[in-house]
Design an enzyme around this catalytic site. Structure first.
Site, short mmCIF file in Angstrom:
data_model
loop_
_atom_site.label_atom_id
_atom_site.label_comp_id
_atom_site.label_asym_id
_atom_site.label_seq_id
_atom_site.Cartn_x
_atom_site.Cartn_y
_atom_site.Cartn_z
N SER A 1 0.83 -1.20 0.00
CA SER A 1 0.00 0.00 0.00
C SER A 1 0.86 1.25 0.00
CB SER A 1 -0.91 0.01 1.22
OG SER A 1 -1.62 1.22 1.29
N HIS B 65 -1.13 -1.23 -4.28
CA HIS B 65 -2.42 -0.76 -3.78
C HIS B 65 -2.36 0.75 -3.57
CE1 HIS B 65 -6.26 -1.58 -1.72
NE2 HIS B 65 -5.92 -0.61 -0.88
N ASP C 58 -4.59 4.03 -2.39
CA ASP C 58 -5.79 4.50 -1.68
C ASP C 58 -6.11 5.94 -2.06
OD1 ASP C 58 -6.46 2.24 0.05
OD2 ASP C 58 -4.54 2.65 1.04
N MET D 130 -8.55 8.90 -1.16
CA MET D 130 -9.45 9.32 -0.08
C MET D 130 -9.92 10.74 -0.31
SD MET D 130 -7.29 8.01 3.22
CE MET D 130 -6.52 6.41 3.30
N HIS E 161 -8.04 1.71 -4.73
CA HIS E 161 -9.09 1.59 -3.71
C HIS E 161 -9.72 2.97 -3.52
CE1 HIS E 161 -9.97 0.56 0.82
NE2 HIS E 161 -11.07 0.72 0.11
N MET F 185 -11.84 5.27 -1.73
CA MET F 185 -12.52 5.59 -0.48
C MET F 185 -13.15 6.97 -0.60
SD MET F 185 -10.13 3.90 2.47
CE MET F 185 -8.52 3.98 1.71
N MET G 91 -12.10 -4.74 4.73
CA MET G 91 -11.26 -3.89 5.57
C MET G 91 -11.11 -4.53 6.95
SD MET G 91 -10.29 -1.37 3.72
CE MET G 91 -9.48 -0.46 5.06
N ASP H 294 -7.28 -5.65 3.96
CA ASP H 294 -6.50 -4.41 4.07
C ASP H 294 -6.59 -3.89 5.49
OD1 ASP H 294 -5.35 -1.93 3.88
OD2 ASP H 294 -6.71 -1.16 2.35
#
Length: 216
Positions: free
Chosen positions: A7, A32, A34, A36, A65, A67, A136, A174
């Site tokens: 990540s 990975h 993220d 956000m 991912h 979010m 998660m 994750d």
């Protein structure tokens, strides 16, 4: 097949390109990322420009991912930035079925994520649609949190549901995964491990190799 997905959130952003190459050299096939928005989760991370920049220095599978609230708005932009797979949260999509199909119609793999307190039963109607499910094991928004033990039962439950339908869909986990607990997570039925701090703190190449060895 067991897959390690380091990540980027756990990386040293001053050495981002170098550390990503170290994970690739260590054997990590996925990366990975993220995204956000500060609304669905309390933090703001990075967006398309960073993904595009990282894409130029990595041939790994980009597991993005999202979010964010209503992530369907960004599918084409995330694709253009270099994503191979877009994972969206069931809790963030008003029309989850539509969003999954939108991602697939864009030529990408689709994943569906659940927060720790969301039961896997909410996936029953769309169980055969995604290419991957992400469970998660921490509350999303911050790196470095401890693994929530009850999520192991959620992994087992989801794998049983998939097996009952003859599906071999990937289950990604994750949050809080370490060399000490990764075997438990694998034994529960997951096969894709998202690891941030435990890979990027120290020598990312050696840490990646240690996880790859443990996951064989």
């Amino acid at each position: 097949m067991n897959i390690l997905a380091p990540s980027v959130l756990g990386a040293d952003f001053a050495r981002l390109g170098e550390q990503i190459r170290e994970t690739r050299d260590g054997g990590a096939a996925y990366l990975h990322l993220d995204v956000m928005d500060g609304a669905f989760v309390p933090s703001i991370s990075f967006g398309m420009p960073v993904i595009s920049a990282v894409r130029s220095c990595s041939d790994q599978v980009f597991d993005v991912h999202m979010m964010v609230q209503e992530p369907g708005r960004y599918v084409e932009a995330i694709k253009a930035a270099g994503a191979d797979l877009i994972c969206v949260h069931q809790e963030a999509c008003t029309h989850l079925d539509r969003t999954i199909h939108q991602i697939k119609e864009a030529g990408l793999k689709a994943g569906v994520a659940l927060n720790p307190a969301t039961p896997v039963s909410v996936l029953d109607c769309i169980l055969d649609l995604p290419d991957m499910f992400l469970l998660m094991s921490v509350n999303p928004g911050f790196g470095g949190q401890k693994f929530i033990p009850y999520t192991l039962e959620k992994i087992r439950c989801l794998r049983e549901k998939l097996n009952a339908r003859g599906l071999v869909t990937d289950i990604e986990v994750d949050g809080g995964i370490t060399l000490e607990n990764v075997q438990q997570v694998l034994d529960a039925g997951a096969n894709v491990m998202v690891v941030g701090s435990a890979v990027f703190k120290g020598d990312a190449r050696k840490n990646t190799q240690a996880f790859m060895e443990k996951m064989r």
